[in-house]
Write a protein that holds these residues in place. Structure first.
Motif, short mmCIF file in Angstrom:
data_model
loop_
_atom_site.label_atom_id
_atom_site.label_comp_id
_atom_site.label_asym_id
_atom_site.label_seq_id
_atom_site.Cartn_x
_atom_site.Cartn_y
_atom_site.Cartn_z
N ASP A 46 0.83 -1.20 0.00
CA ASP A 46 0.00 0.00 0.00
C ASP A 46 0.87 1.26 0.00
OD1 ASP A 46 -2.21 -1.64 0.08
OD2 ASP A 46 -2.40 -1.53 2.27
N LEU A 47 1.94 1.24 0.80
CA LEU A 47 2.84 2.39 0.83
C LEU A 47 3.52 2.57 -0.52
CD1 LEU A 47 4.51 1.88 4.33
CD2 LEU A 47 2.50 3.24 3.74
N ILE A 50 1.20 4.36 -2.88
CA ILE A 50 1.15 5.80 -2.62
C ILE A 50 2.39 6.47 -3.18
CG2 ILE A 50 1.12 7.53 -0.80
CD1 ILE A 50 -0.44 5.54 0.93
N ALA A 51 3.55 5.86 -2.96
CA ALA A 51 4.81 6.45 -3.44
C ALA A 51 4.83 6.54 -4.96
CB ALA A 51 5.99 5.62 -2.93
N PRO A 95 4.67 3.77 9.76
CA PRO A 95 4.20 3.97 8.37
C PRO A 95 4.79 5.19 7.70
CG PRO A 95 2.36 3.47 9.86
CD PRO A 95 3.55 3.74 10.72
N GLU A 121 6.97 4.90 4.38
CA GLU A 121 6.53 5.55 3.14
C GLU A 121 7.63 6.46 2.61
OE1 GLU A 121 3.24 8.81 1.59
OE2 GLU A 121 2.96 7.84 3.53
N GLN A 122 8.32 7.17 3.50
CA GLN A 122 9.42 8.03 3.08
C GLN A 122 10.52 7.20 2.42
OE1 GLN A 122 9.71 11.52 3.50
NE2 GLN A 122 11.51 11.28 2.21
N ARG A 158 9.29 6.19 -1.05
CA ARG A 158 9.18 7.36 -1.91
C ARG A 158 10.55 7.84 -2.37
NH1 ARG A 158 6.94 12.68 -0.05
NH2 ARG A 158 6.17 11.48 1.73
#
Length: 403
Positions: free
Chosen positions: A239-240, A243-244, A272, A276-277, A280
């Motif tokens: 999921d992360l 988003i990225a 999270p 995510e960072q 990304r």
């Protein structure tokens, strides 16, 4: 190597056992010699007493007595030798086994403080500088070693905490004037009488300002990632990654780079925002330092004990010996991949976040050009003790930074 290699407890037990075996064997041999001399002396006195009872002119009787006495004496000595060696050897073997077991136990007790020091050192390697040995033992060499180790940890903890505070405070103090500069430039550009030259200069200043803001956000993220992870929640890195990728797709379109998703469920436990960072940064770097018409492949894979995030891309050819430098802060390959536009913190943040979650990040050059970066994250994050507290400052945004 031989006896002197391997586990220290085994080596100490082996030394105790060998020394006892040598000492026991020496005692047994000494006992055998003493008993032999004593028996020989006693038998000689007995034979002399029998000789004294013979008549002075009885040479035949003396000869027979001497022959019989020698045979009897030898039989007695041989029997005594065999009996003493057999029973003494069995006794020595039994006591040797008991002493060896006792040596194993005693060596374990003696080495227990060293085992505590070793375990603490392993925990420190996992970024837990707040732990101490705090050995409860009487004064001695091992106690002195443990106390010295604790003192060293205190100094290291203070040094790392001071470094983290400096980065966080410096980044926070820099955000305010940069934000003020951006506001002033935007106000100046928004005036109706603003000439085109001033507008162009303002756009350049805003671009430089944006790069500085990203650098500061990256420093804050790096300082946070190098601390213990305190917020732990179940999260699916697939999921992360979605988003990225969605965030990076506009940049990829401008770079004429296609992003391919190969995402499967890969649940982990962690922070999270930091995870995510991490993803990304990887996707953004892979798209930014690519070639027109190239591609970026983003994969998430679930393994029995860990999850993997794999980001590969096309691009310039990178030698294997240059890859380790990519994970060092502020190190960039400016000659081929145009990384002078970034701050050189992207992969440093990736590895710091991965290690804070008990994992790691590795990279290998891709044949034909580009890079393959693999991030390994444990499925369950170990529960840390009280984390190292670093007075933090609030940071708005966690903008991606690049290599």
């Amino acid at each position: 190597m031989g006896l002197w290699s391997g586990n220290l407890r085994v080596r100490l037990t082996a030394v105790f056992s060998l020394l006892f075996a040598l000492a026991g064997g020496a005692v047994l041999m000494g006992t055998l010699i003493l008993v032999d001399n004593s028996m020989d002396y006693s038998l000689n006195i007995l034979m002399a007493d029998r000789y004294s009872r013979l008549k002075p002119d009885d040479y035949e009787g003396a000869t027979q007595l001497a022959s019989s006495a020698y045979a009897s004496k030898q039989a007695i000595l041989d029997s005594m030798h065999a009996n003493l060696l057999f029973k003494g050897g069995l006794t020595l073997l039994a006591v040797w086994l008991v002493v060896t077991a006792a040596g194993w136990f005693v060596a374990g007790r003696l080495l227990r403080p060293l085992s505590m020091i070793t375990a603490t050192a392993h925990r420190i390697a996992g970024r837990t500088l707040h732990r101490r040995i705090d050995l409860d033992a009487p004064p001695g060499e091992v106690k002195s070693l443990a106390d010295s180790f604790d003192s060293m940890l205190d100094r290291l903890d203070e040094a790392f905490a001071g470094q983290g505070r400096f980065i966080a405070n410096a980044a926070h103090e820099l955000k305010t004037p940069i934000a003020l500069n951006r506001t002033l430039v935007e106000v100046a550009m928004g005036r109706p009488d603003c000439p085109p030259q001033t507008r162009q200069l303002g756009e350049n200043l805003l671009a430089v300002n944006l790069r500085h803001e990203r650098l500061i956000d990256a420093l804050l993220t790096l300082a946070r990632a190098e601390d213990a992870v305190t917020e732990r929640r179940p999260v699916d890195v697939a999921d992360l990654a979605n988003i990225a990728v969605s965030t990076t797709e506009p940049l990829a379109a401008r770079q004429q780079v296609q992003i391919v998703r190969e995402l499967s469920a890969a649940p982990v436990v962690g922070d999270p925002i930091l995870l995510e960072q991490l993803i990304r940064n990887l996707v953004d770097n892979a798209a930014r330092y690519n070639e027109a018409g190239g591609w970026v492949r983003v994969q998430t894979v679930a393994k029995p004990r860990h999850a993997e995030v794999v980001v590969s891309n096309t691009g310039a050819v990178i030698s294997a010996y240059e890859v380790p430098a990519l994970f060092e802060p502020f190190r960039r390959l400016t000659d081929r991949v145009g990384s002078a536009r970034g701050s050189g913190l992207g992969l440093s943040i990736v590895r710091a976040v991965a290690k804070a979650h008990g994992g790691d990040a590795v990279a290998v050059p891709r044949p034909g050009g580009g890079l393959v970066v693999r991030v390994i994250l444990p499925r369950a994050l170990p529960v840390p003790a009280a984390p190292r507290v670093v007075p933090a400052v609030s940071a708005s945004g966690t903008g991606a930074d690049h290599i």
